[in-house]
Design a protein around this motif. Structure first.
Motif, PDB file in Angstrom:
ATOM      1  N   GLN A  58       0.827  -1.206   0.000  1.00 40.58           N
ATOM      2  CA  GLN A  58       0.000   0.000   0.000  1.00 40.58           C
ATOM      3  C   GLN A  58       0.860   1.256   0.000  1.00 40.58           C
ATOM      4  O   GLN A  58       0.652   2.169  -0.801  1.00 40.58           O
ATOM      5  CB  GLN A  58      -0.912  -0.027   1.235  1.00 40.58           C
ATOM      6  CG  GLN A  58      -1.926   1.078   1.300  1.00 40.58           C
ATOM      7  CD  GLN A  58      -3.045   0.873   0.293  1.00 40.58           C
ATOM      8  OE1 GLN A  58      -3.133  -0.174  -0.343  1.00 40.58           O
ATOM      9  NE2 GLN A  58      -3.877   1.884   0.120  1.00 40.58           N
ATOM     10  N   GLN A  85      -5.190  -5.990  -6.910  1.00 37.60           N
ATOM     11  CA  GLN A  85      -6.564  -6.094  -6.423  1.00 37.60           C
ATOM     12  C   GLN A  85      -7.312  -7.242  -7.083  1.00 37.60           C
ATOM     13  O   GLN A  85      -8.198  -7.813  -6.493  1.00 37.60           O
ATOM     14  CB  GLN A  85      -7.342  -4.803  -6.703  1.00 37.60           C
ATOM     15  CG  GLN A  85      -6.775  -3.536  -6.112  1.00 37.60           C
ATOM     16  CD  GLN A  85      -6.869  -3.500  -4.614  1.00 37.60           C
ATOM     17  OE1 GLN A  85      -6.006  -4.034  -3.941  1.00 37.60           O
ATOM     18  NE2 GLN A  85      -7.912  -2.891  -4.079  1.00 37.60           N
ATOM     19  N   SER A 102     -12.193   3.515  -7.345  1.00 32.94           N
ATOM     20  CA  SER A 102     -10.815   3.627  -6.855  1.00 32.94           C
ATOM     21  C   SER A 102     -10.117   4.864  -7.388  1.00 32.94           C
ATOM     22  O   SER A 102      -8.999   5.153  -6.992  1.00 32.94           O
ATOM     23  CB  SER A 102     -10.008   2.405  -7.294  1.00 32.94           C
ATOM     24  OG  SER A 102     -10.693   1.235  -6.977  1.00 32.94           O
TER      25      SER A 102
END
Lengths: 298, 463
Positions: free
Chosen positions: B139, B353, B360
């Motif tokens: 992330q 993902q 998003s």
């Protein structure tokens, strides 16, 4: 280029301005101006405030597109460029005309050296194969970089800035920034250099240093110079040829001596003498009357 | 607060009295501020009626924290800061040798990142490492890479781009659609996604070339929204708001696969227990490599004429033109290069993902990426990486702070406050360091010695 060669080439015009006019709305900033700057000369463009000097500069260097007229630049090779038709960056890149600005435009966050390297952009761009070869680490680009630093060093020495090469340009005092701007313009490798008030804000000692720098630029590189200047000590000292503008028109053109004694120039700079004041008032009244009469007819 | 301007004498002499008074005023201000925000809450009950809840306890905690914070701040922190400042001023005269950590910060950080997955596996087990590698590692690295990509446009070229997420979306959808329809692998589509995003960067670049400053920002913002709305409404291709699911996984260059049924499944080949953690660890190294590639290219480009031209463009566009630099192509290359890295990151996002939807790629993402660039210090790679870690890692860390429930009650969910804290952190950093974490600029060439350029000389760019 040696001094001898430049002298043989004097008299041949490097920049020819013909019937140049520039209109901003209702204001005629330049009105049918024609002049020549000869190769190897230092040509000065003078005139009272608002005479249109900077506008001429902007037309020559492509920052303005003139309303009318033709600006021809002739390179040493004999190649001719019609500057009024070219975008500003091509005038520097292809026609080899460099300029500085009245209010200094420095890359203040870059160091002095980087300022001079940015000026060699086009040469380095070609050497780096438009970035791609340079990114892959080709030796040609490394050599070109070393060469560009040598050029930068040469001009830093000329402008007496070598010791400050690694300082941010914004950190330099005013006079040094003026010199750096000239050095930066020279790093583009110009044949014709346009300086917009290079001595503005300089003290007498810095003015002298500037004279030296300009003379040596002409002597060592054969670059012709066009400058706008208010400081008469600079103009009379170093220029070979002076053009005087008033209200967008040329009122005098010649050697510094000739211009200095031209009554029209004296009138433009000092205003008219006491005896003539009445004449002038009469003239104005006449003009107003004719205008008023015209207004009545309409 | 007006009371802070009182001198010691007029405040009645003692520091404690002043601290008490300022604490009281801070409590008063907090009460006024939070009375409606926190003290009262409206909810709907089962019969769909609006109910007003009174949360005086929570309000009291907020006010108490503000008052105590101000009190302690005036009494202890301010004198301590003043003392440190004078001490620092005394030290500043001497040359402090750089510590080993400061000199090798980036090398050590890269080493730590490379070692992070094995360490996480060793400490928390294969399944336990997932949280650290995926939620934190991947992330954060995605945002680091995005921010480094945007840094080329905003930090170097000084072109304020509020629609950067559009290129992220282009990259993600390029991978999602092309892999599903044509079955191309990740390693073919990664460069392709970058090229497509760069192409869209040019398309954005052309109309905005004439614009500067605020006008440029608005048009780039609109561009980002256009891309998102196209993704929502072009349902035949993008499946609209449903998004595209079942995006194929990446493989280790086709040698080992991470598909459960495949014969060359990574876990099977190495006879390891089945776990999704291996795939995440693999992805961690992929995004690490991509981020480092971004940094490497940025560092190299800065020493190229094009990189210098970008920075010169940020400083003064007219001077650039007077030096024979074609500002049109220079701006376009900045947009295209920045967009290309956004495209890389986007295709990585899609593969990680396994699902992409327009949700998003909202404006908030652009804003967060831009905030990271500004907080880190425009143009500074290290500063931006630190800012991304603090901002993204910090919000992830909020999920871990279950102990806060003990203070604020069982209904308290700290991650709901992440935007509040994000904003607060930004204000604090901007007050403390207006030029971001690393405000100074490394020169790209030097004659005698390399001296960092102070942030007070660099400009932010006007468009």
């Amino acid at each position: 280029m040696s001094a001898l060669e430049t002298n043989t080439m004097t008299n041949e015009p490097i920049l020819k301005v013909e019937h140049l006019s520039m209109r901003f709305g209702g204001l005629m900033a330049i009105n049918d101006l024609s002049f020549e700057a000869r190769r190897g000369d230092i040509t000065a463009l003078i005139g009272p405030n608002g005479a249109g000097k900077t506008t001429v500069f902007n037309c020559v260097t492509g920052f303005y597109k003139p309303t009318m007229g033709m600006v021809t630049m002739t390179q040493r090779s004999g190649k001719k460029f019609l500057l009024e038709r070219m975008p500003d960056f091509e005038i520097t890149r292809d026609a080899k005309v460099a300029r500085t600005f009245q209010n200094i435009r420095m890359f203040s966050g870059l160091t002095v050296l980087e300022n001079l390297l940015v000026a060699q952009h086009n040469m380095l761009m070609r050497a780096s194969g438009f970035t791609i070869l340079g990114l892959l680490g080709f030796a040609g680009y490394r050599r070109a970089t070393e060469q560009s630093i040598e050029i930068a060093k040469y001009w830093l020495e000329k402008a007496d800035l070598l010791s400050r090469a690694d300082d941010p340009a914004g950190d330099l005092p005013y006079g040094a920034q003026r010199r750096l701007e000239i050095a930066r313009a020279m790093c583009t490798g110009p044949e014709f250099l346009c300086l917009d008030e290079p001595a503005a804000g300089l003290n007498p000692r810095e003015s002298l240093a500037l004279n030296e720098l300009l003379r040596s630029i002409r002597q060592d590189t054969g670059t012709s110079i066009l400058l706008i200047e208010h400081d008469m000590s600079v103009v009379m000292e170093i220029s070979d040829h002076v053009i005087v503008l008033e209200y967008g028109q040329k009122i005098s053109d010649g050697t510094p001596e000739e211009v200095k004694n031209d009554p029209r120039v004296i009138a433009a700079y000092l205003g008219v003498e006491d005896e003539e004041v009445e004449e002038v008032i009469e003239e104005i009244e006449e003009i107003q009357e004719t205008e008023g009469g015209q207004g009545g007819k309409h | 607060m007006a009371t802070t301007t009182y001198s010691k004498e007029s405040a009645g002499g003692s520091l404690t009295a002043r601290a008490l008074r300022e604490g009281f005023f801070a409590g008063l201000v907090a009460f006024g501020l939070f009375f409606l925000f926190v003290g009262l809450e409206t909810t709907q009950n089962i019969r769909n009626e609006l109910v007003l809840n009174q949360r005086w306890g929570l309000l009291a905690i907020f006010v108490a924290v503000a008052a105590a914070g101000r009190f302690l701040g005036v009494l202890y922190v301010q004198p301590w800061l003043a003392a440190r400042k004078t001490a620092k001023a005394a030290v500043a005269d001497k040359d402090v040798p750089e510590t080993f950590l400061a000199r090798n910060f980036s090398k050590l950080a890269i080493l730590a990142l490379v070692l992070m997955p094995p360490v996480a596996v060793a400490l928390f087990g294969v399944q336990g490492s997932l949280k650290w590698v995926d939620n934190f590692g991947i992330q954060i690295l995605i945002y680091v890479m995005l921010a480094w990509g945007l840094n080329i446009v905003v930090g170097l070229a000084g072109l304020l781009d509020l629609g950067y997420v559009a290129f992220y979306a282009v990259g993600a959808y390029s991978y999602a659609l092309l892999s599903q329809h044509f079955g191309f692998s990740f390693w073919i589509l990664l460069p392709l996604a970058g090229i497509l995003a760069a192409f869209w960067g040019m398309i954005l670049g052309f109309p905005v070339l004439r614009l500067k400053g605020d006008y440029l920002a608005i048009v780039t913002l609109a561009f980002g929204e256009i891309i998102r709305l196209v993704l929502i409404n072009w349902t035949e291709v993008t499946k609209g708001t449903f998004g595209i699911s079942g995006i194929p996984k990446a493989s280790v260059f086709g040698i080992w696969s991470f598909d459960v049924g495949a014969a060359n499944n990574f876990a099977k080949v190495f006879e390891l227990p089945m776990s999704s953690a291996y795939y995440k660890i693999f992805l961690f190294y992929v995004i690490l490599a991509l981020a480092l590639l971004t940094a490497y290219v940025t560092i190299r480009l800065r020493r190229m004429p094009i990189g210098r031209a970008w920075e010169a463009l940020r400083e003064d566009e007219i001077a650039c033109r007077s030096l024979g630099i074609n500002t049109v192509t220079t701006k376009l290359t900045a947009f295209a290069t920045g967009a290309m890295f956004g495209g890389f990151a986007g295709s990585f996002f899609a593969v990680r993902q396994g699902f992409v939807s327009p949700e998003s790629f909202v404006f908030l993402e652009s804003a967060i990426i831009l905030a990271i660039v500004v907080l880190g210090g425009m143009g500074s790679l290290v500063g931006i990486a630190v800012a991304a870690t603090v901002m993204v890692g910090g919000t992830e860390l909020l999920r871990e702070m279950t102990f806060l429930k003990a203070i604020f009650g069982p209904d308290f969910t700290p991650e709901l406050y992440r935007m509040l804290i994000f904003g607060l952190a930004m204000v604090v950093v901007m007050v403390w360091k207006p030029r971001g974490f690393v405000g100074s600029r490394e020169p790209t060439a030097f004659l005698h010695e390399r001296k960092a350029v102070s942030g007070s000389f660099t400009k932010e760019g006007h468009g």
